[in-house]
Write a protein that holds these residues in place. Structure first.
Motif, PDB file in Angstrom:
ATOM      1  N   LEU A  33       0.823  -1.211   0.000  1.00 39.41           N
ATOM      2  CA  LEU A  33       0.000   0.000   0.000  1.00 39.41           C
ATOM      3  C   LEU A  33       0.857   1.261   0.000  1.00 39.41           C
ATOM      4  O   LEU A  33       0.373   2.341  -0.339  1.00 39.41           O
ATOM      5  CB  LEU A  33      -0.924   0.001   1.222  1.00 39.41           C
ATOM      6  CG  LEU A  33      -2.003  -1.100   1.248  1.00 39.41           C
ATOM      7  CD1 LEU A  33      -2.697  -1.114   2.599  1.00 39.41           C
ATOM      8  CD2 LEU A  33      -3.000  -0.891   0.124  1.00 39.41           C
ATOM      9  N   GLY A  34       2.130   1.122   0.374  1.00 37.66           N
ATOM     10  CA  GLY A  34       3.025   2.278   0.375  1.00 37.66           C
ATOM     11  C   GLY A  34       3.197   2.883  -1.008  1.00 37.66           C
ATOM     12  O   GLY A  34       3.412   4.098  -1.143  1.00 37.66           O
ATOM     13  N   PRO A  40       1.966   8.656  -5.933  1.00 37.36           N
ATOM     14  CA  PRO A  40       1.461   9.905  -6.524  1.00 37.36           C
ATOM     15  C   PRO A  40       2.397  11.088  -6.336  1.00 37.36           C
ATOM     16  O   PRO A  40       2.566  11.914  -7.238  1.00 37.36           O
ATOM     17  CB  PRO A  40       0.135  10.118  -5.782  1.00 37.36           C
ATOM     18  CG  PRO A  40      -0.311   8.734  -5.418  1.00 37.36           C
ATOM     19  CD  PRO A  40       0.958   7.999  -5.083  1.00 37.36           C
ATOM     20  N   ALA A  41       3.018  11.185  -5.162  1.00 40.31           N
ATOM     21  CA  ALA A  41       3.929  12.303  -4.907  1.00 40.31           C
ATOM     22  C   ALA A  41       5.145  12.231  -5.818  1.00 40.31           C
ATOM     23  O   ALA A  41       5.587  13.247  -6.374  1.00 40.31           O
ATOM     24  CB  ALA A  41       4.359  12.293  -3.441  1.00 40.31           C
ATOM     25  N   ILE A  42       5.680  11.026  -5.998  1.00 41.25           N
ATOM     26  CA  ILE A  42       6.864  10.881  -6.840  1.00 41.25           C
ATOM     27  C   ILE A  42       6.502  11.086  -8.308  1.00 41.25           C
ATOM     28  O   ILE A  42       7.262  11.686  -9.073  1.00 41.25           O
ATOM     29  CB  ILE A  42       7.507   9.504  -6.607  1.00 41.25           C
ATOM     30  CG1 ILE A  42       8.095   9.449  -5.190  1.00 41.25           C
ATOM     31  CG2 ILE A  42       8.592   9.210  -7.646  1.00 41.25           C
ATOM     32  CD1 ILE A  42       8.793   8.175  -4.843  1.00 41.25           C
ATOM     33  N   ARG A  43       5.326  10.612  -8.720  1.00 43.30           N
ATOM     34  CA  ARG A  43       4.908  10.841 -10.114  1.00 43.30           C
ATOM     35  C   ARG A  43       4.687  12.332 -10.367  1.00 43.30           C
ATOM     36  O   ARG A  43       4.937  12.820 -11.471  1.00 43.30           O
ATOM     37  CB  ARG A  43       3.621  10.063 -10.412  1.00 43.30           C
ATOM     38  CG  ARG A  43       3.819   8.561 -10.392  1.00 43.30           C
ATOM     39  CD  ARG A  43       2.802   7.845 -11.243  1.00 43.30           C
ATOM     40  NE  ARG A  43       1.428   8.139 -10.889  1.00 43.30           N
ATOM     41  CZ  ARG A  43       0.381   7.637 -11.543  1.00 43.30           C
ATOM     42  NH1 ARG A  43       0.575   6.849 -12.585  1.00 43.30           N
ATOM     43  NH2 ARG A  43      -0.849   7.927 -11.173  1.00 43.30           N
ATOM     44  N   ARG A  44       4.208  13.049  -9.356  1.00 46.87           N
ATOM     45  CA  ARG A  44       3.996  14.480  -9.511  1.00 46.87           C
ATOM     46  C   ARG A  44       5.336  15.206  -9.631  1.00 46.87           C
ATOM     47  O   ARG A  44       5.493  16.123 -10.444  1.00 46.87           O
ATOM     48  CB  ARG A  44       3.213  15.034  -8.318  1.00 46.87           C
ATOM     49  CG  ARG A  44       2.887  16.528  -8.453  1.00 46.87           C
ATOM     50  CD  ARG A  44       2.139  17.052  -7.248  1.00 46.87           C
ATOM     51  NE  ARG A  44       2.984  17.075  -6.060  1.00 46.87           N
ATOM     52  CZ  ARG A  44       2.802  16.327  -5.004  1.00 46.87           C
ATOM     53  NH1 ARG A  44       1.820  15.448  -4.967  1.00 46.87           N
ATOM     54  NH2 ARG A  44       3.601  16.426  -3.951  1.00 46.87           N
ATOM     55  N   LEU A 201      -4.173   3.100  -9.045  1.00 49.29           N
ATOM     56  CA  LEU A 201      -3.002   2.644  -8.294  1.00 49.29           C
ATOM     57  C   LEU A 201      -3.419   2.149  -6.914  1.00 49.29           C
ATOM     58  O   LEU A 201      -2.964   1.098  -6.447  1.00 49.29           O
ATOM     59  CB  LEU A 201      -1.988   3.781  -8.171  1.00 49.29           C
ATOM     60  CG  LEU A 201      -0.716   3.499  -7.377  1.00 49.29           C
ATOM     61  CD1 LEU A 201       0.067   2.349  -8.001  1.00 49.29           C
ATOM     62  CD2 LEU A 201       0.156   4.754  -7.303  1.00 49.29           C
ATOM     63  N   LEU A 202      -4.304   2.884  -6.245  1.00 46.12           N
ATOM     64  CA  LEU A 202      -4.779   2.498  -4.920  1.00 46.12           C
ATOM     65  C   LEU A 202      -5.562   1.188  -4.980  1.00 46.12           C
ATOM     66  O   LEU A 202      -5.384   0.310  -4.141  1.00 46.12           O
ATOM     67  CB  LEU A 202      -5.660   3.602  -4.326  1.00 46.12           C
ATOM     68  CG  LEU A 202      -6.305   3.295  -2.968  1.00 46.12           C
ATOM     69  CD1 LEU A 202      -5.242   3.012  -1.914  1.00 46.12           C
ATOM     70  CD2 LEU A 202      -7.205   4.454  -2.526  1.00 46.12           C
ATOM     71  N   SER A 451      -1.245  15.041  -9.733  1.00 45.54           N
ATOM     72  CA  SER A 451      -0.786  13.707 -10.134  1.00 45.54           C
ATOM     73  C   SER A 451      -1.725  13.074 -11.143  1.00 45.54           C
ATOM     74  O   SER A 451      -1.299  12.447 -12.110  1.00 45.54           O
ATOM     75  CB  SER A 451      -0.670  12.805  -8.909  1.00 45.54           C
ATOM     76  OG  SER A 451       0.271  13.311  -8.019  1.00 45.54           O
ATOM     77  N   ASP A 452      -3.055  13.220 -10.930  1.00 42.87           N
ATOM     78  CA  ASP A 452      -4.013  12.604 -11.852  1.00 42.87           C
ATOM     79  C   ASP A 452      -3.958  13.252 -13.231  1.00 42.87           C
ATOM     80  O   ASP A 452      -4.093  12.594 -14.255  1.00 42.87           O
ATOM     81  CB  ASP A 452      -5.430  12.701 -11.295  1.00 42.87           C
ATOM     82  CG  ASP A 452      -5.692  11.668 -10.200  1.00 42.87           C
ATOM     83  OD1 ASP A 452      -5.054  10.594 -10.253  1.00 42.87           O
ATOM     84  OD2 ASP A 452      -6.505  11.924  -9.305  1.00 42.87           O
TER      85      ASP A 452
END
Length: 462
Positions: A33-34, A40-44, A201-202, A451-452
Protein backbone atom coordinates in the motif's frame (compact mmCIF):
# COMPACT_ATOMS: atom_id res chain seq x y z
CA UNK A 1 4.90 -14.20 -6.00
CA UNK A 2 7.61 -16.52 -7.12
CA UNK A 3 8.61 -19.97 -6.00
CA UNK A 4 10.40 -18.29 -3.09
CA UNK A 5 7.12 -17.89 -1.18
CA UNK A 6 6.83 -21.69 -1.04
CA UNK A 7 10.01 -21.84 1.05
CA UNK A 8 10.39 -18.64 3.09
CA UNK A 9 6.88 -18.64 4.56
CA UNK A 10 7.00 -22.34 5.41
CA UNK A 11 10.34 -21.79 7.13
CA UNK A 12 9.00 -19.04 9.33
CA UNK A 13 5.88 -21.09 10.08
CA UNK A 14 8.08 -23.99 11.13
CA UNK A 15 10.23 -21.78 13.35
CA UNK A 16 7.98 -19.07 14.83
CA UNK A 17 4.63 -20.81 14.47
CA UNK A 18 1.32 -19.16 13.62
CA UNK A 19 2.34 -15.95 15.40
CA UNK A 20 5.48 -15.51 13.29
CA UNK A 21 3.70 -16.57 10.09
CA UNK A 22 0.90 -14.02 10.50
CA UNK A 23 3.44 -11.33 11.33
CA UNK A 24 5.36 -12.18 8.15
CA UNK A 25 2.28 -12.18 5.91
CA UNK A 26 0.86 -8.94 7.30
CA UNK A 27 4.26 -7.22 7.18
CA UNK A 28 4.65 -8.42 3.60
CA UNK A 29 1.22 -7.19 2.53
CA UNK A 30 0.90 -3.75 4.11
CA UNK A 31 4.03 -2.22 2.49
CA UNK A 32 2.45 -2.76 -0.95
CA UNK A 33 0.00 0.00 0.00
CA UNK A 34 3.02 2.28 0.37
CA UNK A 35 3.22 2.59 -3.41
CA UNK A 36 -0.31 4.00 -3.43
CA UNK A 37 0.71 6.45 -0.69
CA UNK A 38 4.09 7.58 -2.03
CA UNK A 39 3.67 6.86 -5.74
CA UNK A 40 1.46 9.90 -6.52
CA UNK A 41 3.93 12.30 -4.91
CA UNK A 42 6.86 10.88 -6.84
CA UNK A 43 4.91 10.84 -10.11
CA UNK A 44 4.00 14.48 -9.51
CA UNK A 45 7.59 15.44 -8.83
CA UNK A 46 9.00 13.34 -11.69
CA UNK A 47 6.22 12.92 -14.30
CA UNK A 48 8.54 11.65 -17.01
CA UNK A 49 10.16 9.01 -14.81
CA UNK A 50 9.38 5.33 -14.67
CA UNK A 51 11.56 4.05 -11.83
CA UNK A 52 12.56 5.50 -8.45
CA UNK A 53 16.09 6.40 -9.49
CA UNK A 54 14.73 8.94 -12.01
CA UNK A 55 13.29 11.01 -9.16
CA UNK A 56 16.49 10.53 -7.12
CA UNK A 57 18.54 11.81 -10.07
CA UNK A 58 16.32 14.87 -10.30
CA UNK A 59 16.29 15.53 -6.55
CA UNK A 60 19.84 14.59 -5.49
CA UNK A 61 21.92 14.43 -8.66
CA UNK A 62 23.58 11.81 -10.84
CA UNK A 63 26.05 10.46 -8.25
CA UNK A 64 23.29 9.69 -5.75
CA UNK A 65 21.18 8.15 -8.52
CA UNK A 66 24.07 5.84 -9.44
CA UNK A 67 24.54 5.03 -5.74
CA UNK A 68 20.87 4.00 -5.49
CA UNK A 69 21.07 2.14 -8.80
CA UNK A 70 23.94 0.04 -7.48
CA UNK A 71 21.95 -1.06 -4.45
CA UNK A 72 18.85 -1.58 -6.60
CA UNK A 73 20.76 -3.92 -8.90
CA UNK A 74 22.34 -5.63 -5.88
CA UNK A 75 18.87 -6.27 -4.46
CA UNK A 76 17.61 -7.72 -7.73
CA UNK A 77 20.80 -9.80 -7.95
CA UNK A 78 20.09 -11.29 -4.52
CA UNK A 79 16.42 -11.85 -5.32
CA UNK A 80 17.37 -13.69 -8.51
CA UNK A 81 19.63 -15.95 -6.46
CA UNK A 82 16.79 -16.53 -4.01
CA UNK A 83 14.31 -17.38 -6.77
CA UNK A 84 16.60 -19.85 -8.53
CA UNK A 85 17.55 -21.37 -5.17
CA UNK A 86 13.88 -21.88 -4.37
CA UNK A 87 13.08 -23.66 -7.64
CA UNK A 88 16.23 -25.74 -7.22
CA UNK A 89 15.01 -26.83 -3.79
CA UNK A 90 11.57 -27.65 -5.17
CA UNK A 91 12.92 -29.80 -8.01
CA UNK A 92 15.51 -31.64 -5.95
CA UNK A 93 13.15 -32.31 -3.03
CA UNK A 94 10.25 -33.52 -5.18
CA UNK A 95 12.25 -35.53 -7.74
CA UNK A 96 15.70 -36.17 -6.29
CA UNK A 97 17.21 -34.98 -9.57
CA UNK A 98 19.92 -32.35 -10.09
CA UNK A 99 18.17 -29.07 -10.84
CA UNK A 100 20.98 -27.39 -12.80
CA UNK A 101 19.54 -28.20 -16.23
CA UNK A 102 16.06 -26.93 -15.29
CA UNK A 103 17.48 -23.69 -13.89
CA UNK A 104 19.51 -23.05 -17.06
CA UNK A 105 16.46 -23.72 -19.25
CA UNK A 106 14.40 -21.28 -17.19
CA UNK A 107 17.01 -18.55 -17.59
CA UNK A 108 17.33 -19.16 -21.33
CA UNK A 109 13.56 -19.11 -21.87
CA UNK A 110 13.01 -15.89 -19.90
CA UNK A 111 15.95 -14.24 -21.68
CA UNK A 112 14.46 -15.07 -25.07
CA UNK A 113 10.90 -13.91 -24.52
CA UNK A 114 11.79 -10.78 -22.51
CA UNK A 115 14.16 -9.80 -25.34
CA UNK A 116 11.31 -10.12 -27.81
CA UNK A 117 8.48 -8.64 -25.75
CA UNK A 118 10.25 -6.29 -23.34
CA UNK A 119 8.68 -5.42 -20.01
CA UNK A 120 5.19 -5.60 -21.50
CA UNK A 121 5.49 -9.39 -21.64
CA UNK A 122 6.15 -9.37 -17.88
CA UNK A 123 2.74 -7.78 -17.32
CA UNK A 124 1.19 -10.57 -19.38
CA UNK A 125 2.97 -13.39 -17.54
CA UNK A 126 1.94 -11.84 -14.22
CA UNK A 127 -1.70 -12.48 -15.10
CA UNK A 128 -0.92 -16.16 -15.65
CA UNK A 129 1.14 -16.13 -12.48
CA UNK A 130 -1.82 -14.97 -10.42
CA UNK A 131 -3.95 -17.81 -11.75
CA UNK A 132 -1.13 -20.31 -11.20
CA UNK A 133 -0.81 -19.32 -7.55
CA UNK A 134 -4.52 -19.75 -6.90
CA UNK A 135 -4.70 -23.14 -8.61
CA UNK A 136 -1.51 -24.31 -6.88
CA UNK A 137 -2.87 -23.38 -3.45
CA UNK A 138 -6.20 -25.14 -4.10
CA UNK A 139 -4.54 -28.34 -5.34
CA UNK A 140 -2.09 -28.39 -2.39
CA UNK A 141 -4.92 -27.91 0.10
CA UNK A 142 -6.92 -30.76 -1.44
CA UNK A 143 -3.84 -32.98 -1.64
CA UNK A 144 -2.88 -32.41 1.98
CA UNK A 145 -6.42 -32.79 3.19
CA UNK A 146 -6.68 -36.25 1.62
CA UNK A 147 -3.13 -37.60 1.90
CA UNK A 148 -1.53 -36.54 5.19
CA UNK A 149 -2.31 -37.65 8.73
CA UNK A 150 -1.88 -35.17 11.57
CA UNK A 151 -1.10 -36.45 15.05
CA UNK A 152 -3.26 -34.14 17.15
CA UNK A 153 -1.30 -35.03 20.26
CA UNK A 154 1.68 -33.11 18.84
CA UNK A 155 -0.17 -29.85 18.20
CA UNK A 156 -0.20 -28.52 21.78
CA UNK A 157 3.32 -29.57 22.82
CA UNK A 158 4.81 -28.09 19.63
CA UNK A 159 3.90 -24.58 20.84
CA UNK A 160 3.38 -23.44 17.26
CA UNK A 161 -0.06 -21.99 17.97
CA UNK A 162 1.14 -19.84 20.88
CA UNK A 163 2.48 -16.31 20.76
CA UNK A 164 6.22 -16.03 21.35
CA UNK A 165 8.97 -13.47 21.83
CA UNK A 166 10.40 -14.18 18.39
CA UNK A 167 7.06 -13.34 16.79
CA UNK A 168 6.99 -9.96 18.54
CA UNK A 169 10.59 -9.25 17.46
CA UNK A 170 9.70 -10.11 13.88
CA UNK A 171 6.80 -7.67 13.97
CA UNK A 172 9.31 -4.83 13.86
CA UNK A 173 12.13 -6.51 11.92
CA UNK A 174 10.03 -7.79 9.03
CA UNK A 175 7.92 -4.65 8.69
CA UNK A 176 10.99 -2.42 8.37
CA UNK A 177 12.78 -4.98 6.20
CA UNK A 178 9.99 -5.49 3.68
CA UNK A 179 8.75 -1.88 3.65
CA UNK A 180 12.17 -0.55 2.68
CA UNK A 181 13.12 -3.46 0.44
CA UNK A 182 10.00 -3.08 -1.71
CA UNK A 183 11.35 0.35 -2.65
CA UNK A 184 14.33 -1.34 -4.33
CA UNK A 185 12.07 -3.44 -6.56
CA UNK A 186 12.18 -1.64 -9.89
CA UNK A 187 9.35 -3.84 -11.16
CA UNK A 188 7.02 -2.32 -8.55
CA UNK A 189 7.98 1.21 -9.59
CA UNK A 190 7.43 0.40 -13.27
CA UNK A 191 3.91 -0.66 -12.35
CA UNK A 192 3.41 2.41 -10.16
CA UNK A 193 4.29 4.78 -12.99
CA UNK A 194 2.26 2.72 -15.49
CA UNK A 195 -1.01 3.06 -13.56
CA UNK A 196 -3.57 5.25 -15.31
CA UNK A 197 -4.63 7.30 -12.27
CA UNK A 198 -3.92 7.46 -8.56
CA UNK A 199 -7.28 5.80 -7.91
CA UNK A 200 -6.32 2.86 -10.12
CA UNK A 201 -3.00 2.64 -8.29
CA UNK A 202 -4.78 2.50 -4.92
CA UNK A 203 -7.21 -0.17 -6.13
CA UNK A 204 -4.40 -2.29 -7.57
CA UNK A 205 -2.26 -2.01 -4.44
CA UNK A 206 -5.22 -2.83 -2.19
CA UNK A 207 -6.11 -5.97 -4.13
CA UNK A 208 -2.47 -7.05 -4.26
CA UNK A 209 -2.05 -6.49 -0.52
CA UNK A 210 -5.11 -8.58 0.38
CA UNK A 211 -4.31 -11.44 -2.00
CA UNK A 212 -0.68 -11.52 -0.89
CA UNK A 213 -1.68 -11.77 2.78
CA UNK A 214 -4.15 -14.63 2.22
CA UNK A 215 -2.04 -16.74 -0.13
CA UNK A 216 1.22 -16.37 1.78
CA UNK A 217 -0.54 -17.41 4.97
CA UNK A 218 -1.84 -20.56 3.27
CA UNK A 219 1.54 -21.52 1.78
CA UNK A 220 3.23 -21.02 5.17
CA UNK A 221 0.94 -23.41 7.06
CA UNK A 222 2.80 -26.58 5.85
CA UNK A 223 5.73 -25.44 7.99
CA UNK A 224 3.57 -26.28 11.00
CA UNK A 225 1.77 -29.25 9.48
CA UNK A 226 5.09 -31.02 8.84
CA UNK A 227 5.78 -30.89 12.59
CA UNK A 228 2.38 -32.31 13.45
CA UNK A 229 2.79 -35.15 10.93
CA UNK A 230 6.17 -36.07 12.43
CA UNK A 231 8.16 -35.26 9.27
CA UNK A 232 9.98 -32.31 10.85
CA UNK A 233 10.73 -30.85 14.25
CA UNK A 234 10.20 -27.25 15.37
CA UNK A 235 12.85 -24.93 13.87
CA UNK A 236 14.06 -27.81 11.70
CA UNK A 237 16.96 -27.08 9.35
CA UNK A 238 14.75 -28.39 6.52
CA UNK A 239 11.85 -26.15 7.50
CA UNK A 240 12.07 -24.23 4.24
CA UNK A 241 11.28 -27.42 2.32
CA UNK A 242 8.32 -28.43 4.50
CA UNK A 243 5.78 -28.03 1.69
CA UNK A 244 7.81 -30.14 -0.72
CA UNK A 245 8.49 -32.79 1.95
CA UNK A 246 4.76 -33.18 2.51
CA UNK A 247 4.02 -33.22 -1.20
CA UNK A 248 6.66 -35.87 -1.87
CA UNK A 249 4.45 -38.42 -0.06
CA UNK A 250 1.47 -37.72 -2.31
CA UNK A 251 0.44 -39.31 -5.63
CA UNK A 252 2.76 -38.67 -8.57
CA UNK A 253 0.16 -36.62 -10.45
CA UNK A 254 0.07 -34.09 -7.62
CA UNK A 255 3.85 -33.95 -7.48
CA UNK A 256 4.03 -33.39 -11.26
CA UNK A 257 1.33 -30.74 -11.09
CA UNK A 258 3.01 -28.82 -8.26
CA UNK A 259 6.39 -29.06 -9.96
CA UNK A 260 5.06 -27.64 -13.24
CA UNK A 261 3.27 -24.80 -11.53
CA UNK A 262 6.26 -24.05 -9.29
CA UNK A 263 8.48 -23.69 -12.35
CA UNK A 264 5.85 -21.45 -13.96
CA UNK A 265 5.75 -19.26 -10.84
CA UNK A 266 9.51 -19.00 -10.75
CA UNK A 267 9.66 -18.12 -14.44
CA UNK A 268 7.07 -15.35 -14.09
CA UNK A 269 8.96 -13.78 -11.20
CA UNK A 270 12.38 -14.18 -12.77
CA UNK A 271 11.31 -12.42 -15.98
CA UNK A 272 10.12 -9.41 -13.93
CA UNK A 273 13.46 -9.20 -12.13
CA UNK A 274 15.33 -9.64 -15.40
CA UNK A 275 13.34 -6.93 -17.18
CA UNK A 276 13.64 -4.58 -14.22
CA UNK A 277 17.41 -5.01 -14.16
CA UNK A 278 17.58 -4.29 -17.90
CA UNK A 279 15.51 -1.12 -17.40
CA UNK A 280 17.59 0.05 -14.45
CA UNK A 281 20.97 -0.50 -16.12
CA UNK A 282 19.83 0.98 -19.44
CA UNK A 283 18.31 4.10 -17.91
CA UNK A 284 20.62 4.79 -14.98
CA UNK A 285 24.00 3.85 -16.39
CA UNK A 286 23.63 4.51 -20.11
CA UNK A 287 20.69 6.96 -20.15
CA UNK A 288 19.01 4.76 -22.79
CA UNK A 289 21.67 5.60 -25.37
CA UNK A 290 23.03 2.06 -25.67
CA UNK A 291 21.05 -0.50 -27.66
CA UNK A 292 18.93 -2.73 -25.45
CA UNK A 293 20.43 -5.79 -27.13
CA UNK A 294 23.78 -5.06 -25.50
CA UNK A 295 22.12 -4.39 -22.13
CA UNK A 296 20.30 -7.72 -22.32
CA UNK A 297 23.56 -9.51 -23.12
CA UNK A 298 25.16 -7.80 -20.10
CA UNK A 299 22.31 -8.94 -17.86
CA UNK A 300 22.63 -12.51 -19.15
CA UNK A 301 26.34 -12.39 -18.25
CA UNK A 302 25.37 -11.18 -14.76
CA UNK A 303 22.97 -14.12 -14.46
CA UNK A 304 25.79 -16.64 -14.94
CA UNK A 305 27.24 -16.13 -11.42
CA UNK A 306 23.65 -15.99 -10.11
CA UNK A 307 23.11 -19.55 -11.38
CA UNK A 308 26.38 -20.71 -9.84
CA UNK A 309 25.54 -19.16 -6.45
CA UNK A 310 21.98 -20.50 -6.52
CA UNK A 311 23.13 -24.05 -7.26
CA UNK A 312 26.39 -24.31 -5.34
CA UNK A 313 26.29 -21.83 -2.47
CA UNK A 314 22.88 -20.54 -1.50
CA UNK A 315 21.12 -22.82 0.94
CA UNK A 316 19.24 -20.49 3.30
CA UNK A 317 16.89 -18.65 0.96
CA UNK A 318 15.44 -16.40 3.64
CA UNK A 319 18.93 -15.22 4.58
CA UNK A 320 19.47 -14.07 0.99
CA UNK A 321 16.39 -11.87 1.24
CA UNK A 322 17.42 -10.60 4.69
CA UNK A 323 20.78 -9.35 3.39
CA UNK A 324 18.91 -7.27 0.82
CA UNK A 325 16.47 -6.15 3.53
CA UNK A 326 19.21 -4.86 5.84
CA UNK A 327 20.82 -2.91 2.99
CA UNK A 328 17.49 -1.35 2.02
CA UNK A 329 16.71 -0.49 5.66
CA UNK A 330 19.98 1.46 5.75
CA UNK A 331 19.70 3.21 2.38
CA UNK A 332 16.02 3.97 1.70
CA UNK A 333 14.86 6.06 4.73
CA UNK A 334 17.39 8.84 4.15
CA UNK A 335 16.48 8.95 0.44
CA UNK A 336 12.80 9.43 1.20
CA UNK A 337 13.52 12.38 3.47
CA UNK A 338 13.95 14.23 0.19
CA UNK A 339 10.21 13.91 -0.51
CA UNK A 340 9.51 16.56 2.11
CA UNK A 341 10.24 19.89 0.41
CA UNK A 342 9.05 21.78 3.46
CA UNK A 343 11.30 20.19 6.10
CA UNK A 344 14.26 18.69 4.25
CA UNK A 345 14.73 20.85 1.16
CA UNK A 346 18.32 21.49 2.29
CA UNK A 347 19.39 17.86 1.95
CA UNK A 348 21.82 17.01 -0.83
CA UNK A 349 23.09 13.79 -2.33
CA UNK A 350 26.22 13.86 -0.16
CA UNK A 351 24.08 13.76 2.99
CA UNK A 352 21.94 10.88 1.73
CA UNK A 353 24.92 8.74 0.74
CA UNK A 354 26.66 9.42 4.06
CA UNK A 355 23.49 8.32 5.84
CA UNK A 356 23.12 5.05 3.94
CA UNK A 357 26.76 3.99 4.03
CA UNK A 358 27.24 5.32 7.54
CA UNK A 359 24.34 3.28 8.89
CA UNK A 360 25.82 0.08 7.43
CA UNK A 361 29.08 0.94 9.19
CA UNK A 362 27.09 1.61 12.36
CA UNK A 363 25.53 -1.87 12.14
CA UNK A 364 29.02 -3.36 11.90
CA UNK A 365 30.21 -1.35 14.90
CA UNK A 366 27.12 -2.38 16.87
CA UNK A 367 27.69 -6.04 16.00
CA UNK A 368 31.35 -5.80 16.99
CA UNK A 369 30.48 -4.30 20.38
CA UNK A 370 27.45 -6.54 21.02
CA UNK A 371 29.26 -9.77 20.19
CA UNK A 372 32.69 -8.49 21.29
CA UNK A 373 34.09 -9.63 17.93
CA UNK A 374 34.74 -7.83 14.65
CA UNK A 375 34.15 -11.10 12.82
CA UNK A 376 30.69 -11.42 14.34
CA UNK A 377 30.04 -7.78 13.50
CA UNK A 378 30.75 -8.59 9.86
CA UNK A 379 28.46 -11.62 10.07
CA UNK A 380 25.67 -9.40 11.38
CA UNK A 381 25.90 -7.30 8.21
CA UNK A 382 25.14 -10.50 6.28
CA UNK A 383 22.50 -11.58 8.83
CA UNK A 384 24.67 -14.71 9.02
CA UNK A 385 22.93 -16.17 12.05
CA UNK A 386 19.43 -15.42 10.78
CA UNK A 387 16.67 -13.76 12.80
CA UNK A 388 15.11 -16.78 14.44
CA UNK A 389 16.95 -16.85 17.77
CA UNK A 390 14.80 -14.90 20.22
CA UNK A 391 17.67 -14.84 22.73
CA UNK A 392 19.91 -13.04 20.22
CA UNK A 393 19.01 -9.35 20.00
CA UNK A 394 21.72 -8.65 17.44
CA UNK A 395 19.46 -8.79 14.34
CA UNK A 396 16.80 -6.70 16.09
CA UNK A 397 19.41 -4.10 16.98
CA UNK A 398 20.74 -4.12 13.41
CA UNK A 399 17.29 -3.36 11.98
CA UNK A 400 16.84 -0.55 14.52
CA UNK A 401 20.21 1.03 13.79
CA UNK A 402 19.98 0.72 10.00
CA UNK A 403 16.97 3.04 9.40
CA UNK A 404 17.15 5.36 12.40
CA UNK A 405 20.95 5.52 12.37
CA UNK A 406 20.81 6.30 8.67
CA UNK A 407 18.44 9.22 9.24
CA UNK A 408 20.53 10.63 12.10
CA UNK A 409 23.77 10.30 10.15
CA UNK A 410 22.12 11.97 7.14
CA UNK A 411 21.08 14.97 9.24
CA UNK A 412 24.51 15.08 10.91
CA UNK A 413 26.24 15.03 7.52
CA UNK A 414 23.99 17.86 6.35
CA UNK A 415 24.80 19.89 9.45
CA UNK A 416 28.54 19.39 8.96
CA UNK A 417 28.33 20.21 5.23
CA UNK A 418 26.24 23.35 5.80
CA UNK A 419 28.48 24.52 8.65
CA UNK A 420 31.62 24.00 6.58
CA UNK A 421 30.12 25.94 3.69
CA UNK A 422 29.00 28.73 6.02
CA UNK A 423 32.48 29.24 7.44
CA UNK A 424 33.98 28.98 3.96
CA UNK A 425 31.60 31.63 2.58
CA UNK A 426 32.18 33.85 5.58
CA UNK A 427 35.94 33.68 5.19
CA UNK A 428 35.84 34.32 1.43
CA UNK A 429 32.95 36.84 1.42
CA UNK A 430 30.99 34.64 -0.99
CA UNK A 431 27.19 34.37 -0.78
CA UNK A 432 25.92 31.59 1.46
CA UNK A 433 23.32 29.57 -0.48
CA UNK A 434 23.31 26.21 1.28
CA UNK A 435 19.92 26.88 2.87
CA UNK A 436 18.26 28.44 -0.18
CA UNK A 437 15.25 26.54 -1.49
CA UNK A 438 15.89 24.91 -4.88
CA UNK A 439 13.95 26.58 -7.69
CA UNK A 440 12.05 23.42 -8.62
CA UNK A 441 10.62 23.27 -5.07
CA UNK A 442 9.18 26.77 -5.35
CA UNK A 443 7.53 26.17 -8.73
CA UNK A 444 6.80 22.45 -8.62
CA UNK A 445 2.99 22.65 -8.53
CA UNK A 446 2.83 25.36 -11.20
CA UNK A 447 4.94 23.34 -13.62
CA UNK A 448 3.60 19.87 -13.09
CA UNK A 449 -0.01 20.12 -11.93
CA UNK A 450 -1.83 17.36 -10.07
CA UNK A 451 -0.79 13.71 -10.13
CA UNK A 452 -4.01 12.60 -11.85
CA UNK A 453 -3.62 15.25 -14.56
CA UNK A 454 -0.06 14.13 -15.19
CA UNK A 455 -1.08 10.45 -15.30
CA UNK A 456 -3.86 11.29 -17.76
CA UNK A 457 -1.44 13.16 -20.02
CA UNK A 458 1.12 10.38 -19.91
CA UNK A 459 -1.57 7.81 -20.69
CA UNK A 460 -2.83 9.81 -23.68
CA UNK A 461 0.62 10.47 -25.08
CA UNK A 462 1.91 7.36 -26.92
Amino acid sequence: MGCGILTTYTQIGNTAGLHGLLVYTVCGAIPILGFAAVGPAIRRKCPEGFILTEWVRQRFGIVTALYLSFFTCLTMFLFMIGELSAIRAAIETLTGLNALAAVIVEVVVTSIYTSIGGFRVSFITDNFQGAFVLVLVVVCIIGMGTNIDIDTSKIGPSGLLKDNKLGWQLLYILFVAILTNDCFMAGFWLRTFASKTNKDLLIGCSIASFVTCVICTLVGVPGMLAVWTGDLTVADENGANALFILLSKMPNWIIAFVLIFSISLSTCTFDSLQSAMVSTISNDLFRNKLQLTYIRILVVLIIVPIIVLAIKVASNILQIYLIADLVSAAVIPSVFLGLSDRLFYFLRGFDVMCGGLGSLLAVFVFGTVYYDSAKEGGKLLLVWNGIYNSADWGPFGAFVIAPFGGILITLAAAAIRISAKYFYCKSTNKPFTALDRPEYVEHEHEVYGSSDEIAKKLNEDP
